[in-house]
Design a protein around this motif. Structure first.
Motif, PDB file in Angstrom:
ATOM      1  N   MET A 176     -19.021  33.163  70.304  1.00 42.95           N
ATOM      2  CA  MET A 176     -17.849  32.296  70.236  1.00 42.95           C
ATOM      3  C   MET A 176     -18.323  30.893  69.944  1.00 42.95           C
ATOM      4  O   MET A 176     -19.231  30.390  70.602  1.00 42.95           O
ATOM      5  CB  MET A 176     -17.084  32.344  71.554  1.00 42.95           C
ATOM      6  CG  MET A 176     -16.618  33.717  71.902  1.00 42.95           C
ATOM      7  SD  MET A 176     -15.827  33.716  73.497  1.00 42.95           S
ATOM      8  CE  MET A 176     -15.701  35.460  73.762  1.00 42.95           C
ATOM      9  N   GLN A 189     -12.068  26.538  67.820  1.00 40.14           N
ATOM     10  CA  GLN A 189     -12.757  27.722  68.311  1.00 40.14           C
ATOM     11  C   GLN A 189     -12.754  28.789  67.227  1.00 40.14           C
ATOM     12  O   GLN A 189     -11.885  28.812  66.370  1.00 40.14           O
ATOM     13  CB  GLN A 189     -12.063  28.269  69.547  1.00 40.14           C
ATOM     14  CG  GLN A 189     -10.702  28.856  69.230  1.00 40.14           C
ATOM     15  CD  GLN A 189     -10.125  29.634  70.377  1.00 40.14           C
ATOM     16  OE1 GLN A 189     -10.832  30.035  71.280  1.00 40.14           O
ATOM     17  NE2 GLN A 189      -8.838  29.865  70.326  1.00 40.14           N
ATOM     18  N   ILE A 222     -14.173  33.121  66.933  1.00 35.31           N
ATOM     19  CA  ILE A 222     -14.823  34.242  67.597  1.00 35.31           C
ATOM     20  C   ILE A 222     -15.312  35.222  66.542  1.00 35.31           C
ATOM     21  O   ILE A 222     -14.539  35.670  65.702  1.00 35.31           O
ATOM     22  CB  ILE A 222     -13.866  34.940  68.581  1.00 35.31           C
ATOM     23  CG1 ILE A 222     -13.425  33.945  69.657  1.00 35.31           C
ATOM     24  CG2 ILE A 222     -14.521  36.160  69.209  1.00 35.31           C
ATOM     25  CD1 ILE A 222     -12.343  34.456  70.566  1.00 35.31           C
ATOM     26  N   PRO A 254     -21.070  39.627  70.380  1.00 40.17           N
ATOM     27  CA  PRO A 254     -20.052  38.592  70.172  1.00 40.17           C
ATOM     28  C   PRO A 254     -20.582  37.174  70.376  1.00 40.17           C
ATOM     29  O   PRO A 254     -21.337  36.910  71.307  1.00 40.17           O
ATOM     30  CB  PRO A 254     -18.978  38.937  71.202  1.00 40.17           C
ATOM     31  CG  PRO A 254     -19.643  39.802  72.203  1.00 40.17           C
ATOM     32  CD  PRO A 254     -20.782  40.472  71.524  1.00 40.17           C
TER      33      PRO A 254
END
Length: 183
Positions: free
Chosen positions: A55, A24, A26, A53
């Protein structure tokens, strides 16, 4: 001094659990304005102009993701919930309602690519693009003291295998990369 450590263990997209998350990242995509007055050497004004944002994730649960999101993306209609499992100081994952969640109420889930190497795990990369529900509220909500979903397990893995081109078996395939081409 103790420090709380949490690791991503699974996510729910519109109520469906996607596990086997490998990676992951971000990116808050913060765009700022730094402005200086005429003749000034240093900026005298700073502001955040925009925040979008994104992700990015990778999963080895290709059929689970593709059955849910397809190849053209999916609008978030019933939240994306990221489950972060708490670890003790010695690295052991704890049980109970000691975990955290990140909830995204609006946005899109977009498949980006599938990569497979001979003898390695095939991985699907995808993005979750968060947006505010009303233009004022934060697109991301945090919660603590949460229990994890049940039934998390590695159910399936894929690798690069034989392939045919125009009906003829081809040899020597080492890897394959497929980009969904969405922008």
């Amino acid at each position: 001094m103790s420090q709380d450590i949490h690791v991503l263990c699974a996510m729910k997209i519109n109520g469906t659990t996607i596990d086997q998350i490998k990676e992951q990242s971000i990116d808050p995509r913060i765009r700022e304005a730094l402005v200086d007055a005429d003749g000034a050497v240093d900026p005298t004004y700073a502001a955040i102009m925009e925040c979008d944002p994104v992700m990015s994730f990778q999963t080895t649960d290709l059929p689970g993701f593709l059955a849910l999101c397809g190849i053209s993306g999916l609008a978030i209609s019933a939240n994306v919930v990221l489950y972060y499992q708490k670890c003790s100081e010695d690295g052991i994952r704890v049980s109970g309602a000691n975990h955290k969640t990140v909830t995204i109420a609006a946005g899109m889930v977009i498949p980006r690519s599938i990569s497979a190497r001979q003898g390695g795990e095939a991985v699907l990369s995808f993005d979750v693009i968060a947006r505010s529900t009303d233009g004022l509220a934060s697109p991301i909500a945090l919660a603590s003291g949460v229990a994890l979903p049940t039934g998390l397990a590695v159910d399936v893995l894929f690798t690069a295998g034989p392939w045919k081109l125009n009906g003829s078996m081809q040899e020597g395939l080492q890897s394959i990369d497929f980009d969904f081409g969405l922008s």
